[in-house]
Each structure stands twice: as structure tokens, then as C-alpha cells.
Design a protein around this motif. Structure first.
Motif, PDB file in Angstrom:
ATOM      1  N   VAL A 116     -33.924 108.073 161.524  1.00  0.00           N
ATOM      2  CA  VAL A 116     -34.817 107.311 160.645  1.00  0.00           C
ATOM      3  C   VAL A 116     -34.158 105.968 160.383  1.00  0.00           C
ATOM      4  O   VAL A 116     -33.079 105.900 159.783  1.00  0.00           O
ATOM      5  CB  VAL A 116     -35.079 108.037 159.311  1.00  0.00           C
ATOM      6  N   SER A 117     -34.811 104.882 160.823  1.00  0.00           N
ATOM      7  CA  SER A 117     -34.174 103.568 160.764  1.00  0.00           C
ATOM      8  C   SER A 117     -35.127 102.484 160.283  1.00  0.00           C
ATOM      9  O   SER A 117     -36.298 102.469 160.674  1.00  0.00           O
ATOM     10  CB  SER A 117     -33.665 103.187 162.166  1.00  0.00           C
ATOM     11  N   ASN A 118     -34.609 101.582 159.458  1.00  0.00           N
ATOM     12  CA  ASN A 118     -35.309 100.321 159.206  1.00  0.00           C
ATOM     13  C   ASN A 118     -35.029  99.413 160.393  1.00  0.00           C
ATOM     14  O   ASN A 118     -33.883  99.011 160.615  1.00  0.00           O
ATOM     15  CB  ASN A 118     -34.791  99.651 157.924  1.00  0.00           C
ATOM     16  N   SER A 119     -36.054  99.109 161.161  1.00  0.00           N
ATOM     17  CA  SER A 119     -35.817  98.323 162.365  1.00  0.00           C
ATOM     18  C   SER A 119     -37.016  97.438 162.657  1.00  0.00           C
ATOM     19  O   SER A 119     -37.841  97.189 161.779  1.00  0.00           O
ATOM     20  CB  SER A 119     -35.496  99.255 163.544  1.00  0.00           C
ATOM     21  N   VAL A 120     -37.088  96.961 163.907  1.00  0.00           N
ATOM     22  CA  VAL A 120     -38.088  95.948 164.260  1.00  0.00           C
ATOM     23  C   VAL A 120     -39.100  96.446 165.285  1.00  0.00           C
ATOM     24  O   VAL A 120     -39.803  95.660 165.901  1.00  0.00           O
ATOM     25  CB  VAL A 120     -37.389  94.679 164.797  1.00  0.00           C
ATOM     26  N   GLY A 153     -44.643 101.626 159.375  1.00  0.00           N
ATOM     27  CA  GLY A 153     -45.118 100.775 158.292  1.00  0.00           C
ATOM     28  C   GLY A 153     -44.520 101.058 156.929  1.00  0.00           C
ATOM     29  O   GLY A 153     -45.074 100.628 155.906  1.00  0.00           O
ATOM     30  N   VAL A 154     -43.394 101.753 156.876  1.00  0.00           N
ATOM     31  CA  VAL A 154     -42.709 102.061 155.625  1.00  0.00           C
ATOM     32  C   VAL A 154     -41.217 101.842 155.840  1.00  0.00           C
ATOM     33  O   VAL A 154     -40.673 102.235 156.875  1.00  0.00           O
ATOM     34  CB  VAL A 154     -42.947 103.517 155.177  1.00  0.00           C
ATOM     35  N   ARG A 155     -40.560 101.227 154.858  1.00  0.00           N
ATOM     36  CA  ARG A 155     -39.136 100.958 154.976  1.00  0.00           C
ATOM     37  C   ARG A 155     -38.355 101.671 153.880  1.00  0.00           C
ATOM     38  O   ARG A 155     -38.833 101.809 152.749  1.00  0.00           O
ATOM     39  CB  ARG A 155     -38.854  99.435 154.852  1.00  0.00           C
ATOM     40  N   LYS A 156     -37.143 102.115 154.219  1.00  0.00           N
ATOM     41  CA  LYS A 156     -36.229 102.618 153.192  1.00  0.00           C
ATOM     42  C   LYS A 156     -35.938 101.488 152.204  1.00  0.00           C
ATOM     43  O   LYS A 156     -35.855 100.331 152.620  1.00  0.00           O
ATOM     44  CB  LYS A 156     -34.922 103.074 153.830  1.00  0.00           C
ATOM     45  N   PRO A 157     -35.825 101.767 150.920  1.00  0.00           N
ATOM     46  CA  PRO A 157     -35.654 103.076 150.289  1.00  0.00           C
ATOM     47  C   PRO A 157     -36.939 103.818 149.922  1.00  0.00           C
ATOM     48  O   PRO A 157     -36.866 104.805 149.196  1.00  0.00           O
ATOM     49  CB  PRO A 157     -34.877 102.721 149.021  1.00  0.00           C
ATOM     50  N   ASP A 158     -38.086 103.368 150.404  1.00  0.00           N
ATOM     51  CA  ASP A 158     -39.312 104.117 150.151  1.00  0.00           C
ATOM     52  C   ASP A 158     -39.142 105.521 150.730  1.00  0.00           C
ATOM     53  O   ASP A 158     -38.958 105.678 151.949  1.00  0.00           O
ATOM     54  CB  ASP A 158     -40.490 103.412 150.821  1.00  0.00           C
ATOM     55  N   PRO A 159     -39.196 106.557 149.899  1.00  0.00           N
ATOM     56  CA  PRO A 159     -38.932 107.912 150.404  1.00  0.00           C
ATOM     57  C   PRO A 159     -39.959 108.395 151.416  1.00  0.00           C
ATOM     58  O   PRO A 159     -39.694 109.346 152.169  1.00  0.00           O
ATOM     59  CB  PRO A 159     -38.951 108.764 149.133  1.00  0.00           C
ATOM     60  N   ALA A 160     -41.111 107.732 151.475  1.00  0.00           N
ATOM     61  CA  ALA A 160     -42.169 108.187 152.384  1.00  0.00           C
ATOM     62  C   ALA A 160     -41.741 108.122 153.844  1.00  0.00           C
ATOM     63  O   ALA A 160     -42.244 108.893 154.675  1.00  0.00           O
ATOM     64  CB  ALA A 160     -43.430 107.354 152.176  1.00  0.00           C
ATOM     65  N   ALA A 190     -32.920 108.428 150.385  1.00  0.00           N
ATOM     66  CA  ALA A 190     -32.820 109.848 150.716  1.00  0.00           C
ATOM     67  C   ALA A 190     -32.855 110.713 149.463  1.00  0.00           C
ATOM     68  O   ALA A 190     -33.478 111.775 149.438  1.00  0.00           O
ATOM     69  CB  ALA A 190     -31.535 110.106 151.502  1.00  0.00           C
ATOM     70  N   ARG A 191     -32.213 110.240 148.405  1.00  0.00           N
ATOM     71  CA  ARG A 191     -32.194 111.003 147.160  1.00  0.00           C
ATOM     72  C   ARG A 191     -33.610 111.107 146.587  1.00  0.00           C
ATOM     73  O   ARG A 191     -34.032 112.177 146.122  1.00  0.00           O
ATOM     74  CB  ARG A 191     -31.236 110.348 146.166  1.00  0.00           C
ATOM     75  N   LEU A 192     -34.347 110.005 146.622  1.00  0.00           N
ATOM     76  CA  LEU A 192     -35.723 110.027 146.138  1.00  0.00           C
ATOM     77  C   LEU A 192     -36.599 110.976 146.958  1.00  0.00           C
ATOM     78  O   LEU A 192     -37.545 111.573 146.426  1.00  0.00           O
ATOM     79  CB  LEU A 192     -36.318 108.617 146.187  1.00  0.00           C
ATOM     80  N   ALA A 193     -36.269 111.120 148.241  1.00  0.00           N
ATOM     81  CA  ALA A 193     -37.049 111.989 149.114  1.00  0.00           C
ATOM     82  C   ALA A 193     -36.639 113.453 149.003  1.00  0.00           C
ATOM     83  O   ALA A 193     -37.264 114.318 149.623  1.00  0.00           O
ATOM     84  CB  ALA A 193     -36.922 111.526 150.560  1.00  0.00           C
ATOM     85  N   GLY A 194     -35.578 113.734 148.236  1.00  0.00           N
ATOM     86  CA  GLY A 194     -35.130 115.102 148.078  1.00  0.00           C
ATOM     87  C   GLY A 194     -34.157 115.570 149.137  1.00  0.00           C
ATOM     88  O   GLY A 194     -33.840 116.767 149.208  1.00  0.00           O
TER      89      GLY A 194
END
Length: 228
Positions: A116-120, A153-160, A190-194
Motif C-alpha cells: 500500500v503506497s502513496n505514489s503517482v 484515489g485515496v492517500r495515507k493517512p486516510d484509513p480507507a 494504519a492505526r486509524l484503519a485498525g
């Protein structure tokens, strides 16, 4: 936390690092020739500086890396201008130490592995180009899924963002650990996502209070941490 069966991995700082030649070309304007290890050290120091600021501040990141490489104020503007042009999201093709070995050890220990990566939008291709891994069977080490923030279409730290990997793999957050190199995007997300968050912090730079979360200094020792 319950028993961990699944490990999700960040890419930047865990499996890939900024391409050495890009940074060397930029700081050469200051008459400096940093080694790969010096640049690696600077990367984690700069990442910690962003964590301390509470924001993904790429200008701060680049300034700290330049400073840690020995760039003086006289040359900072020129070096940063070079980086603005060439240090893009795809300038991360340097395979990190223990990248392949770390995944191989996790698989050998029986863990399921995903990314799971924030990337381009090209992180899957970047991992293949760097010779690290691919999703599914192939010539490289296999992982089950590669989630790229630009694709979903979702970036960390958004737990989705973690849900895409969990759903694909058919596992729960409670049985999943996440390893990343930032406190704000990775540990907090990750903490927000459990998930069980683990901070890859090879030099002990984390600005958060001691005991706030787990830390790891060598990627190829992750399986030992999970079973310890």
C-alpha cells in the motif's frame, strides 16, 4: 492485537529509495559527492523532519536532505531548483537494502504480503523495474496486491486506502500489520484503519514520544518482531 497473518508494506523508504544518481547530480552543483549511504541517512532524517512538522512538506524534505549532504546556504537555491525539475514521483528506483530479502523472509515465515503506497500511479512498474517484487507470479518475489494511491484515489493517512488491500486479500485489519517509514502518513493511517502500525526507523529519528508505537531498524527482521 491478535495474531498477525498478513503484512502490508509501504514502498518509499521500505522497498525503494530516491535514485542516487538524481540526488548526486543535484548536489554536485555544490561540489559535493555524497555516497549512497549518506543519501540514505539523509532521507530518513528528512522524513522525520516532515513527521515533526505534521505535514508532507516536500520543500522541507529536500532542504533537509541537502543540508545533511553538506550543501551550504550559498548553493541551496541552485540545488533545490535542480531537484524541483528532476526529483519527481518516479525518481524512486533505488532498491532499498534488504528489500527483496525482507519480503522473502516474510513469505518463508508464512505471512501473506501486500503493498500500500502513496505514489503517482506507476508504483507497480517501479517495483518491477527496481527488481523488487510483482503482484502475482513472475520472475520476482510475489506479493498479493499493489495498491497505488493515484490509482484508487485515496492517500495515507486516510484509513480507507488500506481497505482496498484488505478486501482484495480477504483479511481483517485486526490480523494485519503495516510497515512504513513515516509516523504521520503510515503509523497514524494504519492505526486509524485498525492495523498494527510499525514504524521503519533505521536511525532512531522518530520525533514521537517513546512508546507511542513500535519501531523496526532492519526490514529483514520484521518477521522476528511479529513473532517475538
Amino acid at each position: 492485537m491478535g495474531q498477525i497473518t498478513t503484512v502490508l508494506l509501504d514502498v518509499g523508504g521500505i522497498l525503494l529509495l530516491p535514485t542516487t544518481s538524481v540526488w548526486q547530480a543535484a548536489v554536485a552543483h555544490a561540489g559535493i559527492e555524497p555516497t549512497g549511504e549518506q543519501l540514505r541517512r539523509a532521507h530518513y532524517a528528512a522524513t522525520a523532519a516532515m513527521d515533526a512538522s505534521g505535514d508532507v512538506d516536500l520543500d522541507l524534505y529536500r532542504r533537509v536532505v541537502a543540508q545533511r549532504c553538506g550543501v551550504t546556504d550559498e548553493f541551496t537555491a541552485q540545488v533545490l531548483a535542480e531537484l524541483d525539475e528532476h526529483f519527481t514521483g518516479e525518481a524512486w528506483l533505488q532498491r532499498a537494502p534488504q528489500a527483496k530479502e525482507g519480503i522473502e523472509r516474510l513469505l518463508a515465515a508464512g505471512y501473506r504480503v501486500g503493498i500500500v503506497s502513496n505514489s503517482v500511479g506507476t508504483v507497480a512498474e517501479m517495483l518491477v523495474t527496481a527488481g523488487v517484487c510483482q503482484a502475482g507470479a513472475g520472475d520476482l518475489v510475489p506479493v498479493e496486491v499493489v495498491i497505488d494511491s493515484a490509482v484508487v484515489g485515496v492517500r495515507k493517512p486516510d484509513p480507507a486506502i488500506f481497505g482496498f488491500a484488505l478486501d482484495h486479500m480477504g483479511v481483517t485489519a485486526a490480523e494485519t500489520a503495516y510497515l512504513g517509514d513515516t509516523a504521520r502518513a503510515d503509523v497514524d493511517g494504519a492505526r486509524l484503519a485498525g492495523l498494527r502500525p510499525i514504524h521503519f526507523d533505521p536511525y532512531g529519528d522518530c520525533p514521537d514520544p517513546a512508546g507511542d508505537h513500535e519501531h523496526l531498524q532492519r526490514f529483514d527482521r520484521l518477521s522476528e518482531l511479529l513473532t517475538g
